[in-house]
Design an enzyme around this catalytic site. Sequence first.
Site, mmCIF file in Angstrom:
data_model
loop_
_atom_site.group_PDB
_atom_site.id
_atom_site.type_symbol
_atom_site.label_atom_id
_atom_site.label_comp_id
_atom_site.label_asym_id
_atom_site.label_seq_id
_atom_site.Cartn_x
_atom_site.Cartn_y
_atom_site.Cartn_z
ATOM 1 N N HIS B 120 0.817 -1.224 0.000
ATOM 2 C CA HIS B 120 0.000 0.000 0.000
ATOM 3 C C HIS B 120 0.854 1.279 0.000
ATOM 4 O O HIS B 120 0.328 2.359 -0.253
ATOM 5 C CB HIS B 120 -1.046 -0.014 1.127
ATOM 6 C CG HIS B 120 -0.536 0.291 2.502
ATOM 7 N ND1 HIS B 120 -0.317 -0.677 3.463
ATOM 8 C CD2 HIS B 120 -0.210 1.463 3.090
ATOM 9 C CE1 HIS B 120 0.104 -0.100 4.569
ATOM 10 N NE2 HIS B 120 0.183 1.197 4.375
ATOM 11 N N ASP B 150 0.119 -7.589 1.442
ATOM 12 C CA ASP B 150 0.552 -6.195 1.570
ATOM 13 C C ASP B 150 2.082 -6.054 1.644
ATOM 14 O O ASP B 150 2.614 -5.311 2.464
ATOM 15 C CB ASP B 150 -0.115 -5.515 2.776
ATOM 16 C CG ASP B 150 -0.163 -3.983 2.609
ATOM 17 O OD1 ASP B 150 0.515 -3.459 1.701
ATOM 18 O OD2 ASP B 150 -0.865 -3.323 3.403
ATOM 19 N N SER B 228 4.333 2.793 7.858
ATOM 20 C CA SER B 228 4.055 1.614 7.039
ATOM 21 C C SER B 228 5.272 1.167 6.253
ATOM 22 O O SER B 228 5.900 1.969 5.569
ATOM 23 C CB SER B 228 2.918 1.905 6.058
ATOM 24 O OG SER B 228 1.695 1.840 6.714
#
Lengths: 61, 319
Positions: B120, B150, B228
């Site tokens: 992402h 992911d 992230s």
Amino acid sequence: MKVGRTAISADTIVSIGGQKIESAADLFRALESHEIGHEVEVVYQREGKELKSKVTLVGVE
Amino acid sequence: MTDPFRPPEPRQSGGASLAWLLPLALTGLVVILAWRLYETGPHEVHDTGAVPKPIVARGDLAQDEKATIELFQAASPAVVQVTNLQRATDMSGANEFEVPQGTGSGFVWDAKGYVVTNFHVVNGGDAFTVTFADHSTYEATRVGQDPKDDVAVLKIDPKGKALPTLRPGKSDDLQVGQKVFAIGNPFGLEQTLTTGIISGLNREIVSLANTPIRAVIQTDAAINPGNSGGPLLDSGGRVIGLNTQIASPSGASAGIGFAIPIDMINRVVPSIIRTGKYLHPGLGIEYIPDVYAVRLGVRGVMIKSVSPAAPPSLRGCAT
């Protein structure tokens, strides 16, 4: 099965390798517990009847 | 005999005590007013004699502080900021340029220049840059991804430079209560260290591909947007997870962060480096989204279409 004016006759998967399938997440979890190339028993419903089939798992992205 | 029309004499004793109180009350009032004037009135704000305060010598850093400092100094050179650039053209359409779309974190997988991050973080990007703690910046190309987990891998050209890397640990023997350390770029604040513990194990989160990611690590180390793709480390400085999501009503850290376990990363990343993708076991079918099945009162997964790879016994609604 009739929805509006469209007749839908799709096979519906209800279990894989003995694991009950009620949603896409269930399907994914069940598949992830097996390996690519393994054979699993898929139980599916077609027009109200329950059918079984041995399926060799393929690799998907 | 008393005259009924004559008003009674004021009582001498009471009048005398009141008269005696009056100057006392006035004095009190004056004192209060003077005090208030002193409190609020102009007074000197500067002190010409002000000098730096003498420094208090401190003892040694505590043992756990030293350990944390060492861990950060060893790991942070291998943690990077990933910038996702999108191509755009100006109004005339003649000039093309790249606009930073967002930033995330990542870490160097090996000395060849492979960098691990979240799918992402790179999703929707046309070009990428990777920035190290020493502010050296490299252009990066996308090697591949596994949207269901992911995970994505980028590649930079180290140009002969010996890149710092992180050592992977194991995630199948983790225990709730273990200390963990997250390094990343929350809100673009590069090389931020946050600490906490493993708060839970075997959590399940949902990927962008709408699939469940299992065996996820829950931590209370602050994870915020921009973290992230950064590593979650154990007290040995080994990577045990990839910081990926948070549960938060506000969008900022609420003390519930999720990291994809290293055992999964260590399976997926080599496959992406070899082939650009990671294959999951599947039936070779496309299915109808759950919402429609629920509306139809169907308990199960309805097949929409079958690919040539799917077993011939299965039939989709398109046939």
